[in-house]
Design an enzyme around this catalytic site. Structure first.
Site, PDB file in Angstrom:
ATOM      1  N   TRP A  83      57.613 -42.558 -46.380  1.00 38.33           N
ATOM      2  CA  TRP A  83      56.787 -43.389 -47.259  1.00 38.33           C
ATOM      3  C   TRP A  83      56.401 -42.572 -48.488  1.00 38.33           C
ATOM      4  CZ3 TRP A  83      51.689 -42.520 -48.905  1.00 38.33           C
ATOM      5  CH2 TRP A  83      51.173 -43.532 -49.735  1.00 38.33           C
ATOM      6  N   GLU A 104      59.312 -47.032 -45.115  1.00 34.62           N
ATOM      7  CA  GLU A 104      58.096 -47.846 -45.057  1.00 34.62           C
ATOM      8  C   GLU A 104      57.736 -48.361 -46.445  1.00 34.62           C
ATOM      9  OE1 GLU A 104      53.305 -47.251 -44.084  1.00 34.62           O
ATOM     10  OE2 GLU A 104      54.726 -45.603 -43.799  1.00 34.62           O
ATOM     11  N   HIS A 122      50.279 -53.092 -45.257  1.00 37.34           N
ATOM     12  CA  HIS A 122      51.037 -52.918 -46.483  1.00 37.34           C
ATOM     13  C   HIS A 122      51.641 -54.200 -47.033  1.00 37.34           C
ATOM     14  CE1 HIS A 122      51.733 -48.282 -46.252  1.00 37.34           C
ATOM     15  NE2 HIS A 122      50.463 -48.628 -46.130  1.00 37.34           N
ATOM     16  N   ASP A 167      48.034 -45.985 -37.407  1.00 37.57           N
ATOM     17  CA  ASP A 167      47.833 -45.389 -38.736  1.00 37.57           C
ATOM     18  C   ASP A 167      46.549 -45.937 -39.349  1.00 37.57           C
ATOM     19  OD1 ASP A 167      47.989 -44.205 -41.194  1.00 37.57           O
ATOM     20  OD2 ASP A 167      49.718 -45.339 -41.889  1.00 37.57           O
ATOM     21  N   ASP A 198      44.762 -52.461 -48.262  1.00 39.81           N
ATOM     22  CA  ASP A 198      45.229 -51.481 -47.285  1.00 39.81           C
ATOM     23  C   ASP A 198      44.141 -50.439 -47.055  1.00 39.81           C
ATOM     24  OD1 ASP A 198      46.809 -49.956 -45.590  1.00 39.81           O
ATOM     25  OD2 ASP A 198      47.572 -48.770 -47.255  1.00 39.81           O
ATOM     26  N   LYS A 215      55.308 -50.726 -49.220  1.00 42.63           N
ATOM     27  CA  LYS A 215      53.898 -50.987 -49.506  1.00 42.63           C
ATOM     28  C   LYS A 215      53.819 -51.940 -50.682  1.00 42.63           C
ATOM     29  CE  LYS A 215      49.460 -48.605 -49.669  1.00 42.63           C
ATOM     30  NZ  LYS A 215      48.777 -47.308 -49.565  1.00 42.63           N
ATOM     31  N   ASP A 239      54.162 -51.493 -41.806  1.00 48.11           N
ATOM     32  CA  ASP A 239      52.770 -51.098 -41.708  1.00 48.11           C
ATOM     33  C   ASP A 239      51.924 -52.352 -41.852  1.00 48.11           C
ATOM     34  OD1 ASP A 239      50.054 -50.322 -42.679  1.00 48.11           O
ATOM     35  OD2 ASP A 239      50.858 -48.304 -42.503  1.00 48.11           O
ATOM     36  N   ASP A 276      42.966 -49.347 -44.116  1.00 52.00           N
ATOM     37  CA  ASP A 276      43.156 -48.530 -42.916  1.00 52.00           C
ATOM     38  C   ASP A 276      41.920 -48.483 -42.040  1.00 52.00           C
ATOM     39  OD1 ASP A 276      45.947 -47.423 -43.111  1.00 52.00           O
ATOM     40  OD2 ASP A 276      45.183 -46.822 -45.060  1.00 52.00           O
ATOM     41  N   HIS A 278      53.510 -49.259 -37.952  1.00 53.86           N
ATOM     42  CA  HIS A 278      52.279 -48.520 -38.135  1.00 53.86           C
ATOM     43  C   HIS A 278      51.164 -49.548 -38.031  1.00 53.86           C
ATOM     44  CE1 HIS A 278      53.249 -44.415 -40.202  1.00 53.86           C
ATOM     45  NE2 HIS A 278      53.682 -44.502 -38.972  1.00 53.86           N
TER      46      HIS A 278
END
Length: 416
Positions: free
Chosen positions: A185, A225, A261, A325, A293, A227, A258, A295, A285
């Site tokens: 990524w 990955e 993302h 993640d 995003d 995004k 992800d 997290d 993820h």
């Protein structure tokens, strides 16, 4: 002595054709790759004091791991409270450099710089180690670009770092006799609308081709990955979803999804079966986006449960590589680690305890009234009793708060 609540729940599930014993046995064999970076706010062991590259950790809860020893201790504590089979997910920025500190850069990292992580993971009885090149928080990010940089010195440095990471991952795979997933990524992109969207993507494609040339296909599973955007790259991300999925398909490698993302109206759960129609391996993820995003710590929400359903009902536990993640510094980091991991396990166990054959039959026969009724009735089944039994068989309990608070008083609060 038999658990009467479990025995009662077991019978209720058996009445709809679900074997809870098989469900628990199956869950114990589904590995979840747990990220090391929750413990120290993604700063790594290279000496970085802050993050760059579209990543941000918010909060200032006391007790962040500051050294290798502290991170190892916190990781071990967290893993001791996580049921089931586990892997460790490492970023290259967690290299243990020792005497090489200041003498080599990321393009010179070798397996020896991760030997202590290997010993640590083996001592904990982990299933393996996955690896990530670290394309952020580094002086050689020029104008926010790495693998797509027009500066050949910058681009070639990051290609060398990627190649070094793939070699390290091959050794990690051999060490555990289990292939290492290498997730690629990059934060590359632009804050404002670019004048040229194609050239950066062509440079990224070239860089990925150079990185992957000659990698060890036996012990490494490369993944790209995507995004949708990041901090400082709100208008344009080089590694978009379309780019990564087409690159993975064209190169015959893995595509990583992800959960944070994508656009807020997109669902990763719906993307999983689409990729399973074309890919032998799909990587995840698992995070929790809140408007962006961000997290957030993973919790047992509707989308997580739907993700688990797609894995289970498509018999794809061996095809979907599950990794976590997220990084939250606003709460106790160990509790964040364990909460997210257990949420993933709960979602998988809940999915394993659903009568998928009955549900699929109702759909295939066009009996959508029956399908809706079945779905609603499943929601009221005594799943918590199955979960508690699953934990008890691994000498764990559902309530781990007091245990971690003791660790915080004894260990975390001593860090000043």
């Amino acid at each position: 002595m038999k658990n009467e609540r479990y025995e009662s729940a077991k019978k209720i599930y058996a009445d709809i054709g679900v074997n809870t014993e098989k469900a628990m046995d199956a869950l114990k064999e589904i590995p979840v790759s747990v990220h090391c970076w929750q413990g120290d706010d993604v700063l790594g062991l290279e000496g970085a004091q802050n993050l760059t590259g579209g990543i941000q950790t918010t909060g200032s809860y006391p007790g962040r791991a500051r050294t290798k020893e502290e991170l190892f201790a916190d990781t071990e504590k967290a893993f001791s409270l996580m049921p089931g089979k586990k892997r460790l997910n490492l970023h290259a920025s967690y290299a243990v450099l020792g005497k090489d500190r200041g003498r080599i850069d990321r393009d010179g990292y070798e397996i020896k710089h991760f030997a202590e992580w290997v010993d640590f993971a083996k001592r904990l009885g982990l299933d393996g180690i996955d690896f990530n090149p670290t394309f952020f928080a580094h002086p050689k990010m020029k104008d926010g670009l790495t693998l797509s940089s027009p500066d050949e010195q910058v681009r070639s440095f990051w290609v060398r770092h990627g190649r070094a990471s793939l070699k390290i991952a091959a050794e990690l795979g051999k060490a555990f006799s289990s292939p290492s997933l290498v997730n690629i990524w990059t934060p590359d992109g632009y804050k404002d609308v670019p004048a040229d969207r194609l050239s950066p993507r062509l440079r990224l494609k070239k860089s990925l081709d150079e990185m992957l040339d000659g990698y060890d296909e036996k012990w490494v599973i490369p993944a790209v990955e995507s995004k949708v955007f990041g901090i400082g790259v709100e208008s344009y991300t080089v590694g978009s979803s379309e780019f990564c999925q087409n690159y993975a398909a064209g190169r015959g490698i893995c595509c990583l999804l992800d959960t944070g993302h994508y656009h807020p109206t997109e669902y990763v759960s719906d993307k999983i079966p689409s990729l399973l129609a074309f890919y032998d391996t799909v990587a995840l993820h698992v995070s929790r986006p809140v408007r962006w995003d961000s997290d957030h710590v993973v919790v047992l929400d509707d989308e997580l449960r739907e993700i688990a359903r797609e894995i289970v009902r498509n018999d794809a536990a061996a095809k979907v590589r599950i990794g976590l993640d997220y990084f939250d510094a606003s709460v106790n980091r160990i509790i964040a680690w364990v909460t997210g991991h257990r949420a993933m396990q709960k979602a998988l166990l809940a999915a394993l305890c659903e009568p998928h054959d009955l549900l699929k039959q109702a759909q295939s026969e066009g009996d959508f009234t029956r399908l809706m009724t079945l779905r609603e009735s499943v929601k009221m089944l005594p799943f918590a009793d199955i979960w508690n039994e699953y934990l008890a068989r691994q000498n764990l309990a559902d309530d781990f708060y007091a245990d971690v608070m003791k660790y915080e008083e004894k260990v975390l609060k001593e860090r000043v």
